[in-house]
Design a protein around this motif. Structure first.
Motif, PDB file in Angstrom:
ATOM      1  N   VAL A  91      20.820   5.892  25.671  1.00  0.00           N
ATOM      2  CA  VAL A  91      20.144   4.862  24.878  1.00  0.00           C
ATOM      3  C   VAL A  91      20.947   4.627  23.611  1.00  0.00           C
ATOM      4  N   ALA A  92      20.713   3.487  22.986  1.00  0.00           N
ATOM      5  CA  ALA A  92      21.491   3.125  21.799  1.00  0.00           C
ATOM      6  C   ALA A  92      21.153   3.995  20.594  1.00  0.00           C
ATOM      7  N   HIS A  93      19.890   4.411  20.486  1.00  0.00           N
ATOM      8  CA  HIS A  93      19.453   5.184  19.324  1.00  0.00           C
ATOM      9  C   HIS A  93      18.738   6.455  19.802  1.00  0.00           C
ATOM     10  N   PRO A  94      19.465   7.524  20.080  1.00  0.00           N
ATOM     11  CA  PRO A  94      18.836   8.744  20.616  1.00  0.00           C
ATOM     12  C   PRO A  94      18.270   9.644  19.516  1.00  0.00           C
ATOM     13  N   TYR A  95      17.397   9.097  18.706  1.00  0.00           N
ATOM     14  CA  TYR A  95      16.806   9.850  17.595  1.00  0.00           C
ATOM     15  C   TYR A  95      15.610   9.053  17.085  1.00  0.00           C
ATOM     16  N   ASN A  96      14.767   9.713  16.324  1.00  0.00           N
ATOM     17  CA  ASN A  96      13.666   9.047  15.648  1.00  0.00           C
ATOM     18  C   ASN A  96      14.049   8.797  14.194  1.00  0.00           C
ATOM     19  N   LEU A  97      13.405   7.834  13.591  1.00  0.00           N
ATOM     20  CA  LEU A  97      13.583   7.535  12.174  1.00  0.00           C
ATOM     21  C   LEU A  97      12.347   8.003  11.422  1.00  0.00           C
ATOM     22  N   HIS A  98      12.564   8.725  10.325  1.00  0.00           N
ATOM     23  CA  HIS A  98      11.473   9.119   9.443  1.00  0.00           C
ATOM     24  C   HIS A  98      11.564   8.299   8.170  1.00  0.00           C
ATOM     25  N   LEU A  99      10.488   7.582   7.867  1.00  0.00           N
ATOM     26  CA  LEU A  99      10.444   6.729   6.688  1.00  0.00           C
ATOM     27  C   LEU A  99       9.010   6.248   6.516  1.00  0.00           C
ATOM     28  N   GLY A 100       8.451   6.417   5.332  1.00  0.00           N
ATOM     29  CA  GLY A 100       7.100   5.924   5.095  1.00  0.00           C
ATOM     30  C   GLY A 100       6.996   4.438   5.399  1.00  0.00           C
ATOM     31  N   GLN A 101       5.890   4.018   6.006  1.00  0.00           N
ATOM     32  CA  GLN A 101       5.784   2.609   6.375  1.00  0.00           C
ATOM     33  C   GLN A 101       5.804   1.711   5.141  1.00  0.00           C
ATOM     34  N   ASN A 102       5.381   2.224   4.000  1.00  0.00           N
ATOM     35  CA  ASN A 102       5.465   1.444   2.771  1.00  0.00           C
ATOM     36  C   ASN A 102       6.911   1.114   2.427  1.00  0.00           C
ATOM     37  N   VAL A 119       0.842  -1.196   0.000  1.00  0.00           N
ATOM     38  CA  VAL A 119       0.000   0.000   0.000  1.00  0.00           C
ATOM     39  C   VAL A 119       0.881   1.252   0.000  1.00  0.00           C
ATOM     40  N   GLN A 120       0.597   2.185  -0.924  1.00  0.00           N
ATOM     41  CA  GLN A 120       1.418   3.375  -1.073  1.00  0.00           C
ATOM     42  C   GLN A 120       0.749   4.634  -0.517  1.00  0.00           C
ATOM     43  N   SER A 121      -0.513   4.566  -0.117  1.00  0.00           N
ATOM     44  CA  SER A 121      -1.204   5.749   0.378  1.00  0.00           C
ATOM     45  C   SER A 121      -0.574   6.217   1.678  1.00  0.00           C
ATOM     46  N   PRO A 122      -0.736   7.511   2.024  1.00  0.00           N
ATOM     47  CA  PRO A 122      -0.103   8.048   3.230  1.00  0.00           C
ATOM     48  C   PRO A 122      -0.488   7.289   4.490  1.00  0.00           C
ATOM     49  N   ARG A 123       0.503   6.728   5.140  1.00  0.00           N
ATOM     50  CA  ARG A 123       0.313   5.997   6.395  1.00  0.00           C
ATOM     51  C   ARG A 123       1.371   6.487   7.382  1.00  0.00           C
ATOM     52  N   ALA A 124       1.598   5.727   8.439  1.00  0.00           N
ATOM     53  CA  ALA A 124       2.559   6.123   9.467  1.00  0.00           C
ATOM     54  C   ALA A 124       3.959   6.288   8.878  1.00  0.00           C
ATOM     55  N   MET A 125       4.742   7.225   9.475  1.00  0.00           N
ATOM     56  CA  MET A 125       6.071   7.469   8.918  1.00  0.00           C
ATOM     57  C   MET A 125       7.109   7.892   9.952  1.00  0.00           C
ATOM     58  N   VAL A 126       6.750   7.910  11.228  1.00  0.00           N
ATOM     59  CA  VAL A 126       7.715   8.236  12.279  1.00  0.00           C
ATOM     60  C   VAL A 126       7.883   7.035  13.197  1.00  0.00           C
ATOM     61  N   TYR A 127       9.137   6.632  13.394  1.00  0.00           N
ATOM     62  CA  TYR A 127       9.472   5.513  14.275  1.00  0.00           C
ATOM     63  C   TYR A 127      10.188   6.079  15.490  1.00  0.00           C
ATOM     64  N   HIS A 128       9.534   6.007  16.638  1.00  0.00           N
ATOM     65  CA  HIS A 128      10.144   6.526  17.855  1.00  0.00           C
ATOM     66  C   HIS A 128      11.451   5.785  18.154  1.00  0.00           C
ATOM     67  N   TRP A 129      12.340   6.474  18.819  1.00  0.00           N
ATOM     68  CA  TRP A 129      13.661   5.927  19.133  1.00  0.00           C
ATOM     69  C   TRP A 129      13.551   4.557  19.801  1.00  0.00           C
ATOM     70  N   SER A 130      12.498   4.365  20.578  1.00  0.00           N
ATOM     71  CA  SER A 130      12.377   3.152  21.382  1.00  0.00           C
ATOM     72  C   SER A 130      12.159   1.893  20.548  1.00  0.00           C
ATOM     73  N   PRO A 178      -3.724   8.949  15.235  1.00  0.00           N
ATOM     74  CA  PRO A 178      -2.281   8.897  14.996  1.00  0.00           C
ATOM     75  C   PRO A 178      -1.467  10.011  15.628  1.00  0.00           C
ATOM     76  N   THR A 179      -2.094  10.923  16.373  1.00  0.00           N
ATOM     77  CA  THR A 179      -1.347  12.050  16.909  1.00  0.00           C
ATOM     78  C   THR A 179      -0.280  11.582  17.895  1.00  0.00           C
ATOM     79  N   GLY A 180       0.965  11.821  17.543  1.00  0.00           N
ATOM     80  CA  GLY A 180       2.073  11.372  18.374  1.00  0.00           C
ATOM     81  C   GLY A 180       2.719  10.091  17.892  1.00  0.00           C
ATOM     82  N   GLY A 181       2.162   9.453  16.859  1.00  0.00           N
ATOM     83  CA  GLY A 181       2.788   8.275  16.272  1.00  0.00           C
ATOM     84  C   GLY A 181       2.775   7.043  17.145  1.00  0.00           C
TER      85      GLY A 181
END
Length: 398
Positions: free
Chosen positions: A96-107, A39-50, A292-295
């Motif tokens: 923490v091992a990854h002190p940042y968020n990842l931005h990437l479309g879930q597709n 699916v290519q339609s706009p979906r989640a795209m922020v992955y919290h550091w955790s 989805p507010t806050g991912g």
């Protein structure tokens, strides 16, 4: 009739990552997806550091970071006044091992995971395969599908329902989906524009009762996500007609916005009455749905995934009793009901319904504290970690 050890309904991130985790553990697995492609339609795209540790365990983190980008900063901005409060995940550095968020479309994440999954001959994905009904006994679960227009019955020891909030799997086994539906419609848009050049941070939570929005950069091609909400009673067929008003109000003077894709959808706060029914397990949106507010929806689904595929593999291998799956179902439901849903609801209220006057002042006072109180900031940044369920079979590997 075709038999596998595990069947998974749904080829979204939860379904495909469960399949990858099981395949890496040597378990034969087949994913059933009603669509013909990712699916290519706009979906989640922020992955919290955790959740990034879990992507690393699955061998996906490096490729995902290379395809998307890593980010530390947040900005909250009041639309009416222009006041901004900014803070960053740099406070987690060294802790923490990854002190940042990842931005990437879930597709894109699903596409990367499918590439990894293709290396395992005991794993496959059946596209154009729609689940119609399910029955089970003490030994197997049978899934009746229509695959490329022909009936196909598959059997397996276990079935994971990861087929979204309208889950056929959940409905087929008679599990209630309790909660409520919000009276607003979210409209998620992907737009191409260099908003950084216009002074926009990489992520902005725009606070306003009418023009509240989440504005966040998706990738390095100047693709951005702009998500706003409108009254759900308005005709969905005319969303496009109303969209220019939101663009004009939020991005005044910016005229070269390219609308790449958009997706209007209803928002829910719901949880399945149980995440397990015999040999059927629920995960992701099939188990719980949130605005989805806050991912936090994707975060919850990934934390379901990390603990589920490991526990299920241990059950199949005979290393633990299937009672561990009851524990999965109980703990993951508790996390959603007690933490995720209240937090997501509070996030929605802050961005879209803070009002004016005293109510807005109170909301902003809490945000301003994050800029001046390191302890308050650290506690807030650690919240996504509290949504994780630790391994239920870690002692097996000790």
């Amino acid at each position: 009739m075709t038999e596998q050890t595990v069947l998974i309904a749904g080829a979204g991130p939860v379904g495909i990552l469960n399949a990858l985790g099981l395949a890496r553990a040597g378990i034969s697995v087949t994913v059933l997806e009603r669509g013909s492609e990712v699916v290519q339609s706009p979906r989640a795209m922020v992955y919290h550091w955790s959740v990034l540790d879990g992507l690393e365990r699955l061998g996906l983190f490096d490729a995902a970071a290379a395809r998307g980008f890593l980010k530390q900063g947040y900005t909250y901005r009041v639309h009416a006044t222009g006041e901004q409060v900014s803070f960053g995940l740099d406070a987690l550095e060294g802790r923490v091992a990854h002190p940042y968020n990842l931005h990437l479309g879930q597709n894109a994440l699903v596409e990367l995971a499918l590439e990894e999954l293709s290396a395992f001959p005991h794993a496959k994905v059946l596209w154009n395969t729609e689940v119609h009904s399910i029955d089970q006994d003490d030994n197997v679960v049978r899934v009746r599908t229509i695959s490329d227009c022909d009936p196909l019955v598959l059997t397996a020891q276990w079935l994971i329902g990861a087929d979204g909030a309208r889950s056929t799997v959940r409905e087929s086994v008679g599990i209630a989906f309790d909660g409520h539906t919000w009276p607003e419609r979210f409209v998620a848009t992907n737009i191409r524009i260099d908003l950084e050049a216009h002074g926009w941070p990489l992520t902005t939570m725009l606070i306003d009762d009418r023009y509240g929005a989440i504005i966040s950069k998706i990738d390095t091609t100047n693709l951005w996500r702009f998500t706003y909400c409108e009254d759900e009673a308005l005709p969905v067929e005319t969303v496009l007609d109303r969209m220019p008003e939101y663009f004009g109000a939020v991005f005044p003077g910016i005229d070269d916005i390219e609308l790449v894709a958009f997706s209007p959808y209803r928002m829910h706060q719901r949880a399945a009455a149980t995440f397990r029914a015999g040999r059927v397990l629920l995960a992701g949106d099939a188990a719980h749905a949130t605005n989805p507010t806050g991912g936090l929806g994707l975060t919850s689904g990934l934390f379901d995934t990390y603990v589920l595929y490991e526990a299920l593999a241990a059950v199949i291998d005979g290393r633990v009793s299937d009672e561990v799956l009851d524990e999965y179902a109980r703990l993951r439901r508790e996390v959603f009901v007690d933490k995720v849903s209240p937090a997501a609801s509070a996030n929605k209220k802050l961005v879209y319904h803070s009002g004016k006057g005293a109510a807005l002042d109170e909301a902003m006072a809490g945000l301003r504290q994050l800029s001046s109180d390191p302890d308050a900031l650290f506690a807030r940044l650690m919240f996504p970690k509290s949504l994780e369920t630790p391994s239920l079979v870690a002692e097996v590997h000790a």
